[in-house]
Structures are given as C-alpha cells and as structure tokens.
Design a protein around this motif. Structure first.
Motif, PDB file in Angstrom:
ATOM      1  N   ALA A 184     -10.490  22.188  -3.780  1.00 14.11           N
ATOM      2  CA  ALA A 184     -10.241  23.264  -4.443  1.00 14.11           C
ATOM      3  C   ALA A 184     -10.693  23.402  -5.919  1.00 14.11           C
ATOM      4  CB  ALA A 184      -8.722  23.614  -4.264  1.00 14.11           C
ATOM      5  N   LEU A 185     -10.244  22.331  -6.582  1.00 18.08           N
ATOM      6  CA  LEU A 185     -10.805  22.237  -8.307  1.00 18.08           C
ATOM      7  C   LEU A 185     -12.036  22.146  -8.183  1.00 18.08           C
ATOM      8  CD1 LEU A 185      -8.076  19.865  -9.708  1.00 18.08           C
ATOM      9  CD2 LEU A 185      -8.060  22.261  -9.662  1.00 18.08           C
ATOM     10  N   THR A 214      -2.529  33.673  -9.144  1.00 20.00           N
ATOM     11  CA  THR A 214      -3.103  32.805  -8.037  1.00 20.00           C
ATOM     12  C   THR A 214      -4.184  31.812  -8.493  1.00 20.00           C
ATOM     13  OG1 THR A 214      -3.028  34.842  -6.536  1.00 20.00           O
ATOM     14  CG2 THR A 214      -3.898  32.793  -5.800  1.00 20.00           C
ATOM     15  N   LEU A 215      -4.993  32.515  -9.440  1.00 23.79           N
ATOM     16  CA  LEU A 215      -6.380  32.007  -9.811  1.00 23.79           C
ATOM     17  C   LEU A 215      -6.883  31.408  -8.373  1.00 23.79           C
ATOM     18  CD1 LEU A 215      -7.845  30.999 -12.350  1.00 23.79           C
ATOM     19  CD2 LEU A 215      -6.756  28.609 -12.511  1.00 23.79           C
ATOM     20  N   GLY A 216      -7.354  29.909  -8.318  1.00 23.11           N
ATOM     21  CA  GLY A 216      -8.064  29.768  -7.380  1.00 23.11           C
ATOM     22  C   GLY A 216      -7.340  29.100  -6.141  1.00 23.11           C
ATOM     23  N   GLY A 217      -5.727  29.446  -6.479  1.00 24.80           N
ATOM     24  CA  GLY A 217      -5.056  28.818  -5.177  1.00 24.80           C
ATOM     25  C   GLY A 217      -4.610  27.421  -5.259  1.00 24.80           C
ATOM     26  N   TYR A 218      -4.694  26.779  -6.447  1.00 24.74           N
ATOM     27  CA  TYR A 218      -4.419  25.208  -6.392  1.00 24.74           C
ATOM     28  C   TYR A 218      -2.879  25.172  -6.338  1.00 24.74           C
ATOM     29  CZ  TYR A 218      -3.738  20.654  -8.024  1.00 24.74           C
ATOM     30  OH  TYR A 218      -3.582  19.249  -8.092  1.00 24.74           O
ATOM     31  N   SER A 219      -1.953  26.071  -7.148  1.00 23.04           N
ATOM     32  CA  SER A 219      -0.647  25.824  -7.005  1.00 23.04           C
ATOM     33  C   SER A 219      -0.162  26.684  -5.814  1.00 23.04           C
ATOM     34  CB  SER A 219       0.230  26.652  -8.149  1.00 23.04           C
ATOM     35  OG  SER A 219      -0.507  27.890  -8.237  1.00 23.04           O
ATOM     36  N   THR A 220      -0.981  27.524  -5.269  1.00 24.95           N
ATOM     37  CA  THR A 220      -0.692  28.232  -3.906  1.00 24.95           C
ATOM     38  C   THR A 220      -0.674  27.055  -2.727  1.00 24.95           C
ATOM     39  OG1 THR A 220      -1.918  29.857  -4.918  1.00 24.95           O
ATOM     40  CG2 THR A 220      -0.928  30.179  -2.671  1.00 24.95           C
ATOM     41  N   ILE A 221      -1.521  26.201  -2.846  1.00 23.59           N
ATOM     42  CA  ILE A 221      -1.744  25.209  -1.917  1.00 23.59           C
ATOM     43  C   ILE A 221      -0.351  24.333  -1.857  1.00 23.59           C
ATOM     44  CG2 ILE A 221      -2.797  23.130  -1.083  1.00 23.59           C
ATOM     45  CD1 ILE A 221      -5.443  24.271  -2.030  1.00 23.59           C
ATOM     46  N   TRP A 222      -0.110  23.901  -2.895  1.00 24.59           N
ATOM     47  CA  TRP A 222       1.283  23.152  -3.061  1.00 24.59           C
ATOM     48  C   TRP A 222       2.397  23.775  -2.429  1.00 24.59           C
ATOM     49  CZ3 TRP A 222       1.615  18.015  -3.652  1.00 24.59           C
ATOM     50  CH2 TRP A 222       0.711  17.433  -4.337  1.00 24.59           C
ATOM     51  N   LEU A 223       2.625  25.216  -2.792  1.00 30.66           N
ATOM     52  CA  LEU A 223       3.815  25.828  -2.315  1.00 30.66           C
ATOM     53  C   LEU A 223       3.618  26.361  -0.740  1.00 30.66           C
ATOM     54  CD1 LEU A 223       3.849  28.377  -5.429  1.00 30.66           C
ATOM     55  CD2 LEU A 223       5.642  26.528  -4.741  1.00 30.66           C
ATOM     56  N   GLU A 264     -10.917  35.666  -4.028  1.00 28.07           N
ATOM     57  CA  GLU A 264     -11.811  35.340  -3.020  1.00 28.07           C
ATOM     58  C   GLU A 264     -11.881  33.553  -2.911  1.00 28.07           C
ATOM     59  OE1 GLU A 264     -14.370  39.376  -3.271  1.00 28.07           O
ATOM     60  OE2 GLU A 264     -15.340  37.439  -3.981  1.00 28.07           O
ATOM     61  N   VAL A 265     -11.999  33.051  -4.243  1.00 26.68           N
ATOM     62  CA  VAL A 265     -11.966  31.638  -4.136  1.00 26.68           C
ATOM     63  C   VAL A 265     -10.893  31.094  -3.654  1.00 26.68           C
ATOM     64  CG1 VAL A 265     -12.272  29.776  -5.890  1.00 26.68           C
ATOM     65  CG2 VAL A 265     -13.685  31.717  -6.271  1.00 26.68           C
ATOM     66  N   ALA A 266      -9.758  31.636  -3.923  1.00 25.49           N
ATOM     67  CA  ALA A 266      -8.487  31.226  -3.509  1.00 25.49           C
ATOM     68  C   ALA A 266      -8.445  31.412  -1.735  1.00 25.49           C
ATOM     69  CB  ALA A 266      -7.130  31.820  -4.217  1.00 25.49           C
ATOM     70  N   ARG A 267      -8.710  32.365  -1.409  1.00 26.71           N
ATOM     71  CA  ARG A 267      -8.748  32.553   0.084  1.00 26.71           C
ATOM     72  C   ARG A 267      -9.469  31.544   0.558  1.00 26.71           C
ATOM     73  NH1 ARG A 267      -5.679  32.848   3.353  1.00 26.71           N
ATOM     74  NH2 ARG A 267      -5.013  34.922   2.621  1.00 26.71           N
ATOM     75  N   ALA A 268     -10.904  31.062   0.274  1.00 26.80           N
ATOM     76  CA  ALA A 268     -11.474  29.831   0.945  1.00 26.80           C
ATOM     77  C   ALA A 268     -11.027  28.598   0.661  1.00 26.80           C
ATOM     78  CB  ALA A 268     -12.987  29.796   0.135  1.00 26.80           C
ATOM     79  N   ASN A 269     -10.206  28.215  -0.612  1.00 30.83           N
ATOM     80  CA  ASN A 269      -9.416  26.986  -0.704  1.00 30.83           C
ATOM     81  C   ASN A 269      -8.230  26.812   0.105  1.00 30.83           C
ATOM     82  OD1 ASN A 269     -11.033  26.250  -2.844  1.00 30.83           O
ATOM     83  ND2 ASN A 269     -10.134  27.083  -4.489  1.00 30.83           N
TER      84      ASN A 269
END
Ligand code: SAM
Length: 219
Positions: free
Chosen positions: A26-27, A65-74, A95-100
C-alpha cells in the motif's frame, strides 16, 4: 532527535509488527501515485487496530482515507462481518485506496465515499451508529467532525482525532496557524462537551512530534 525517533519507530515496527506485505504494498502504491506520505506510522496504525479490537468495534467511520493505509488496519480489526466507512475528498486518493484495500483482502468490508466529508456525513445518520470514529482529514474542520461524529455515535463509541499536538505549537494561544487554532478548538470542545470524556497523548516517531486525542461517548 528526529532520526532517533524514526530509528525507534523502525525498531518497534520490526519487533511488534514485522513484515506485512499488504501494508508495504500500500505504501509503495501510494508513493508510485505520488500521494503525500502523511499516513499514520505502522505503530500508530496498529494502535488504532488494537483500539478498535479492544472496543469490539464492528462499525468504524474514518474521515480522511488517503491511500487507505490506516483503513487497512481498521478493516482488519472489524472482522469479515464488520464495516468501515471512510470519507475522502480526492478521487485519486480514493482510487489508490480502493486498489490497496482490495489487494489487502479487506476491500469487501470498506465503503469509500468520495467528496467533502461534511457533505458525506449527513448521509450516514440513518445507518447504525459507529463504534469507533477516526478523524484524520482537513484539520480545520476537526470540531465540525467531532460534532458530526457525536450524531453518529452511541454511548461507548470511541472518537480519535489525529495530529492535535502539532509539535507543541498548541500551547501558543495566539498562534495564527489555522491548524493550530483548530487543534486548540477541538481539544476545548472535547473538554466541554458533556457527552464526551477525553484525553490526549503526545506521540513522537517517524511522523515527528504530534499527538492523538481520544474520547469516549458517555451519554
Ligand atoms: N488516515 C490516512 C492514513 O493514515 O493512511 C491519512 C489521511 S491524510 C492525513 C488526510 C486525507 O484527508 C487526505 O487524503 C485528504 O485528501 C483528505 N481530506 C482533506 N480534506 C478533506 C475533506 N474536506 N473531506 C474528506 N477528506 C478530506
């Protein structure tokens, strides 16, 4: 000093988190898409994850959200039957977050809503209340986000606001930095709002010197 903070964060990440290909990917995807590197750190992400698990959270709201990094953890914390709603202004970030999130295997439990969070929040009032709310978007709106979060909560809901310390600048009551003023405002709101009991913790690490405010909805 900051070098030591990063080295310490790296050590804590190695010892307590280890290699996590979904998070590393993701990063990398965020960097490739030129998203700003303003995600939470790995220890902070795991802190949010553990907080959600300790709370037994099944429904989590994230603002920013940004790229969903914290979202993955949650999303990992709420489990397969849980739900994360995350609000993001920038379509490209979403869009980047969705893919991540899909690559991390948690995409099916995450609902990304694109647009100004203040426009998206009223659309959530008819849904079940959230168990945890993580506020990490435009800092100037933090007080508005806490007020909106209260309307989407129930007793026991946890509210976390990121970046409230701002390298200690919050002690300057005459600051002309809008984000510093917003931090002071949100801390004072957390203190005087009778339905909330709150504290704040300073943090240092790879993201510099900052801090989280933490509140629980009491009534
Ligand atoms: N929580 C993310 C993480 O740790 O991986 C980092 C979020 S980043 C600090 C803030 C995000 O909030 C950015 O992606 C930005 O585009 C978004 N944002 C800024 N203003 C916003 C608004 N008015 N509504 C929704 N999102 C907004």
């Amino acid at each position: 000093m900051a070098d030591n903070w990063s080295a310490t964060d790296n050590y804590l990440t190695d010892v307590l988190i280890g290699d996590d290909p979904a998070l590393s990917s993701a990063l990398e995807a965020n960097a490739a898409a030129e998203l700003p590197p303003i995600d939470v750190s790995a220890p902070q992400g795991k802190f949010l994850h553990l907080l959600a698990r300790i709370r037994g959270a099944r429904r989590v709201l994230e603002i920013g959200t940004l790229g969903g990094y914290s979202t993955i953890w949650l999303a990992r914390a709420v489990g397969e039957s849980g739900r994360v709603v995350t609000l993001e202004y920038e379509r490209k970030h979403a869009e980047v977050a969705r893919a991540n999130l899909d690559r991390a295997g948690v995409g099916d439990r995450v609902d990304i809503r694109v647009g100004p969070a203040l426009d998206s929040l009223p659309g959530l009032v008819d849904e079940d209340p959230f168990d945890l709310v993580f506020i990490d978007a435009d800092k100037e709106n933090n007080s508005n986000y806490v007020r909106a979060a209260l309307g989407l909560s129930r007793p026991g809901t946890v509210i976390v606001v990121d970046n409230v310390v701002r390298a200690g600048a919050i002690v300057d009551q005459g600051s002309d930095d809008e984000r510093v003023r917003a931090s002071r405002d949100v801390l004072e709101l957390l203190a005087r709002e009778p339905r909330l009991d709150a504290t704040a913790l300073q943090t240092v690490g790879s993201k510099g010197w900052d801090g989280f405010a933490l509140a629980v909805v009491t009534g």
